[in-house]
Design an enzyme around this catalytic site. Structure first.
Site: not given
Ligand code: TRH
Length: 377
Positions: A25, A261
């Site tokens: 989010d 996402e």
């Molecule tokens: O963290 P997530 O599992 O987020 C999820 C999804 O958005 C899902 O649809 C939603 O319903 C749920 O949250 C509540 O995975 P996502 O979407 O890939 O988000 C991870 C974020 O973190 C992305 O912006 C990349 C960032 N990130 C970093 O900044 N540093 C890191 O080391 C990593 C591994 C990720």
């Protein structure tokens, strides 16, 4: 030193973000806020209900401050005490998080109120995008990201093009990144990697999967900054990276394991083969989402490669029945890696040719504003 918000912005947008769980989010909201500001010159006020989670992606953020400016975005803690001034031209309610009651009650009828939805490649999205519902004097508009021209598109900054990001190295080893939910068959995958023929460098940013990694290594815990070697597998345990650094990691790896996402979309722009783990949902809804995406992205891929990609993707969704066959799926996947790489790059480049989500959102908001003004006359 605090930065100044961009002063010559034409429009003001408020974005409301609730950190439901995980990072997606805030990951999407932060990307959107920056892009609206830098590429569309919009002044952004971003309300976040959990600054400590946001700080993980935005290291310069100070969670103790009620309001601060980071990279020209005004970030305000969204708490029960926050005093809202609803003066924005556009309000983005991220992922149906709900607006604060007093904010909504004082919103001008001229404000464009848009609910930004979650991404899915399912066919129904085409019909639901850009629908609206009335709430008294206000209208709430529904903006759906998606893979077809009829949807709101995918979030992508102007500088981000798969062909320029793609950085294939000639060494004989493979670099992979691993970001997944803890219920993925992590040990099975790591055992497969360790027992393979090729040296694999696996980069794991710290997250809730570290206990699984420790268990695989027969250790009580693993430490960030350390590299652990087991046969052919070199496991690099990284700290949780800033969002910019994470994007760079994806661009530099040969294969990316991503989830949710935002990392999923980012893996598409990296233009490298990737394995996606959708957010777990009841009644296996996540598998419907996975299949819709596989059909959209790999539907035109030759056989048997398409079946092999599909099998590897499904093996990663934690079903115990497929765990034993992980080694076979992975081997098949690696044999066809050059073909999968070429297909991914071509599909990613085709998607990157379309108008990005942020630009579509700006156009959408302008239409809403014009309609509101027309109906007032
Ligand atoms: O963290 P997530 O599992 O987020 C999820 C999804 O958005 C899902 O649809 C939603 O319903 C749920 O949250 C509540 O995975 P996502 O979407 O890939 O988000 C991870 C974020 O973190 C992305 O912006 C990349 C960032 N990130 C970093 O900044 N540093 C890191 O080391 C990593 C591994 C990720």
């Amino acid at each position: 030193m605090q930065q100044q918000a961009v002063v010559n912005c034409r429009k003001k947008w408020d974005i409301f973000c609730k950190v439901v769980d995980n990072f997606g989010d805030i990951g999407i909201c932060w990307r959107l806020a920056k892009q609206l500001n830098t590429e569309h010159h919009i002044a952004i006020q971003l309300y976040i209900d959990d600054l400590s989670v946001a700080k993980k992606l935005i290291p310069t953020l100070d969670p103790a401050l009620q309001s601060q400016i980071v990279e020209h975005i005004t970030i305000t803690a969204w708490t029960a005490q926050t005093a809202f001034k609803p003066q924005a031209d556009v309000v983005i309610e991220a992922f149906a998080c709900g607006l604060p009651n007093d904010y909504q009650a004082n919103m001008q009828a001229s404000t464009a109120w848009i609910n930004l939805e979650y991404l899915s490649a399912e066919a129904w999205v085409d019909d639901y995008h850009a629908k609206s519902a009335n709430y008294g004097k206000l209208t709430r508009h529904f903006f759906f990201p998606g893979f077809t021209q009829k949807t709101g598109g995918l979030i992508r900054e102007a500088h981000c093009s798969p062909s320029t990001l793609s950085n294939t190295h000639a060494d004989n080893h493979l670099s992979i990144s691993l970001f997944c939910y803890p219920h993925a068959p992590i040990s099975t995958l790591l055992t497969t990697l360790a027992n393979g023929q090729q040296t694999i460098h696996c980069h794991v940013p710290a997250s809730t999967v570290l206990p699984e990694i420790a268990q695989f290594l027969n250790l009580s815990e693993v430490r960030t900054g350390n590299t652990y070697i087991k046969n052919k597998l070199h496991l690099h345990v990284l700290p949780f990276l800033s969002q910019n650094d994470y994007d760079t990691l994806l661009a530099n790896c040969d294969i990316n394991f991503v989830r949710g996402e935002d990392s999923w979309i980012r893996a598409i722009w990296a233009g490298k083969p990737f394995i996606w783990q959708p957010y777990l949902q009841s009644e296996d809804t996540h598998l419907i989402k996975l299949d819709a995406f596989l059909a959209a992205f790999y539907g035109c891929m030759k056989q048997p490669t398409q079946t092999i990609v599909r099998a590897m993707q499904h093996a990663w969704q934690s079903g115990t029945a497929v765990r034993d066959s992980m080694q076979q799926h992975w081997q098949n996947y690696l044999i066809l890696l050059p073909e999968i790489q070429a297909h991914t790059l071509q599909q990613s480049a085709a998607l990157a040719d379309r108008t990005d989500l942020t630009t579509k959102l700006v156009i959408f908001s302008e239409k809403i504003t014009k309609n509101i003004a027309k109906n007032k006359v």
